[in-house]
Design an enzyme around this catalytic site. Structure first.
Site, mmCIF file in Angstrom:
data_model
loop_
_atom_site.group_PDB
_atom_site.id
_atom_site.type_symbol
_atom_site.label_atom_id
_atom_site.label_comp_id
_atom_site.label_asym_id
_atom_site.label_seq_id
_atom_site.Cartn_x
_atom_site.Cartn_y
_atom_site.Cartn_z
ATOM 1 N N ASN A 211 10.969 6.992 -4.944
ATOM 2 C CA ASN A 211 11.408 6.070 -4.074
ATOM 3 C C ASN A 211 11.625 5.091 -5.023
ATOM 4 O OD1 ASN A 211 8.851 4.938 -5.841
ATOM 5 N ND2 ASN A 211 7.567 7.054 -5.509
ATOM 6 N N ASP A 279 3.442 11.245 -2.687
ATOM 7 C CA ASP A 279 2.530 11.098 -2.195
ATOM 8 C C ASP A 279 2.499 13.536 -1.780
ATOM 9 O OD1 ASP A 279 1.197 9.132 -2.068
ATOM 10 O OD2 ASP A 279 1.899 8.087 0.367
ATOM 11 N N PHE A 326 -3.196 0.726 -7.909
ATOM 12 C CA PHE A 326 -2.044 -1.016 -7.046
ATOM 13 C C PHE A 326 -1.971 0.219 -5.885
ATOM 14 C CE2 PHE A 326 0.131 -3.921 -9.881
ATOM 15 C CZ PHE A 326 -0.566 -3.153 -11.289
HETATM 16 O O1 C5P Z 1 -2.555 5.548 -1.592
HETATM 17 P P1 C5P Z 1 -1.582 4.738 -2.220
HETATM 18 O O2 C5P Z 1 -0.150 5.751 -3.199
HETATM 19 O O3 C5P Z 1 -1.150 3.817 -1.356
HETATM 20 O O4 C5P Z 1 -2.168 4.390 -4.038
HETATM 21 C C1 C5P Z 1 -1.548 3.518 -4.855
HETATM 22 C C2 C5P Z 1 -2.412 3.808 -5.963
HETATM 23 O O5 C5P Z 1 -2.894 5.268 -6.289
HETATM 24 C C3 C5P Z 1 -1.524 3.165 -7.247
HETATM 25 O O6 C5P Z 1 -2.740 2.597 -7.858
HETATM 26 C C4 C5P Z 1 -0.424 4.660 -7.385
HETATM 27 O O7 C5P Z 1 -0.824 4.605 -8.651
HETATM 28 C C5 C5P Z 1 -1.846 5.742 -7.433
HETATM 29 N N1 C5P Z 1 -1.480 7.034 -6.566
HETATM 30 C C6 C5P Z 1 -1.554 8.529 -7.851
HETATM 31 N N2 C5P Z 1 -1.745 9.192 -7.182
HETATM 32 C C7 C5P Z 1 -1.082 9.467 -6.065
HETATM 33 C C8 C5P Z 1 -0.775 8.579 -4.643
HETATM 34 C C9 C5P Z 1 -1.095 7.213 -5.692
HETATM 35 O O8 C5P Z 1 -1.988 7.954 -8.684
HETATM 36 N N3 C5P Z 1 -0.416 10.718 -5.895
#
Ligand code: C5P
Length: 405
Positions: A211, A279, A326
């Site tokens: 990304n 994700d 975040f």
């Molecule tokens: O669910 P989303 O990706 O929007 O959430 C963002 C937050 O979750 C950020 O703080 C990101 O660092 C964390 N995150 C994570 N592990 C993932 C996805 C997101 O720690 N697999």
């Protein structure tokens, strides 16, 4: 705290120079001594007589002055100080310092010094936000320079925004911190973990899912936490940024590596999950480069990555006292952040409005809302370093309130 410490104050040419007179008094009140270099442009705003009367010393201004050089050469001037403070730090002075130019006494002293340098920038908001100025600020930070401000507010030119020089008392506080080293900062003795950057999820040996995260915000938070005296571990995905000095940096590639590195870096008093973790990953990684066959390509099967933030926030044992996530959103930013706060089990969400302006991803400024159980605080758009400083101030206050200070 400044007892007996020698400050070399470089006064640049900006309307904020009048505040530097107050700064001289403030530093002397705190027991420091001040010797001043007043640039030619600075002389347009304050007189050498005022500077000399307040500092109780002669004022230096001319690189080629025979008498000055005989008494105190420019090299000695910059080395006979414990700290160099540039206030107001104009765009021009910072550009020279960032690029190693030395064509007057101030820039030559900045290049000749082997002491820490603290810049208090002051300029018009558009100048401050100009990419050239931000590039120079970044370069100076990378070279180890310290910054205080600029503040936001009404400016002498009638505009509003970041660019006002920090108030003299705040600069004097930053001088105190710089002189006593980070050990005395508000996060002294605290362990802070920060994740930053994107993750790369390989599809085959040459391709990956990624990304646009640049790591600028996460790295700025790690730097601000270190500057506040914390013992920082930065877990970073692949970024084009250099490792910030004064902390442990663990570089990883995938989300699964990142989770492993985060777990190995615990315990921590606070953890800030700023990384844009992918994700999904490719369910299977090709051992060889996947070839075009001429037939329709088969769809890429995906597997879900672990949610690092949720995993750590929901830990029963060894959970950091404060877990900050975040959320990059393009719409309904605050509503989505509130949902995420509950879903992930973290204490705060810093929701950034990536739809607010072009180029948050990879850019130098950010528009964020701090969402916590007590409510929502919306911060004005500011540069990522300032967002980082503010967040670190909040973290320090929360940890202190928690009784763990
Ligand atoms: O669910 P989303 O990706 O929007 O959430 C963002 C937050 O979750 C950020 O703080 C990101 O660092 C964390 N995150 C994570 N592990 C993932 C996805 C997101 O720690 N697999």
């Amino acid at each position: 705290m400044q007892g007996g410490k020698r400050i070399l104050l470089v006064i640049g040419g900006g309307i904020a120079a009048y505040k530097s007179l107050e700064l001289i008094r403030e530093i002397r009140k705190r027991g420091g001594t001040v010797r001043c270099i007043l640039t030619k442009a600075g002389e347009q705003f304050v007189t050498p007589l005022s500077v000399s009367s307040l500092s109780g010393d002669k004022v230096y201004g001319d690189l080629f002055s025979l008498t000055d050089e005989a008494e105190m050469g420019h090299i000695e001037l910059s080395r006979a100080a414990d700290l160099v403070v540039v206030a107001p730090a104009t765009a021009d002075l910072m550009a020279k310092a960032a690029n190693g130019l030395a064509n007057d006494l101030a820039s030559t002293a900045l290049l000749a010094t082997d002491k820490p340098v603290l810049f208090a920038p002051a300029m018009n908001v558009r100048m401050w936000l100009h990419p050239a100025v931000q590039r120079n600020v970044d370069a100076l930070r990378r070279d180890g320079a310290l910054f205080v401000g600029p503040d936001e507010g009404e400016m002498a030119c009638g505009e509003f925004g970041p660019g006002r020089m920090a108030e003299p008392a705040r600069i004097a506080d930053a001088v105190d911190r710089a002189l006593s080293g980070p050990a005395a900062g508000p996060l002294a003795g605290k362990r802070i973990l920060v994740t930053s950057g994107p993750t790369h999820e390989p599809i085959d040996p040459v391709r990956y899912i990624a990304n646009r995260s640049s790591g600028k915000q996460g790295h700025a938070i790690a730097r601000a936490a270190a500057a506040a005296g914390a013992d920082v571990t930065l877990v970073s995905g692949p970024v084009a940024l250099p490792d910030p000095p004064g902390m442990r940096v663990i570089r990883v590639e995938t989300a699964r590596d990142m989770l492993g590195a985060v777990e190995s870096a615990l315990p921590a008093d606070a953890a800030v999950f700023c990384a844009a973790v992918a994700d999904w990953r490719a369910a299977e990684q090709g051992a060889q480069k996947i070839k075009k066959t001429g037939a329709a390509p088969s769809p890429l099967a995906l597997a879900e990555n672990p949610d690092i933030l949720a995993t750590i926030a929901r830990r029963e044992r060894g959970r950091p006292a404060l877990v900050v996530g975040f959320a990059a959103e393009t719409e309904s930013v605050i509503e989505h952040a509130k949902v995420k706060l509950a879903k992930k089990g973290c204490d705060w969400i810093v929701a950034n409005d990536v739809g607010a302006e072009d180029g948050v991803m990879g850019g130098d400024s950010n528009t964020v809302h701090l969402v916590g159980p007590a409510g929502v605080e919306s911060w004005p758009t500011m540069d990522k370093a300032r967002v980082a400083e503010r967040l670190v101030e909040r973290i320090a206050a929360a940890l202190a309130e928690d009784g763990r200070a």
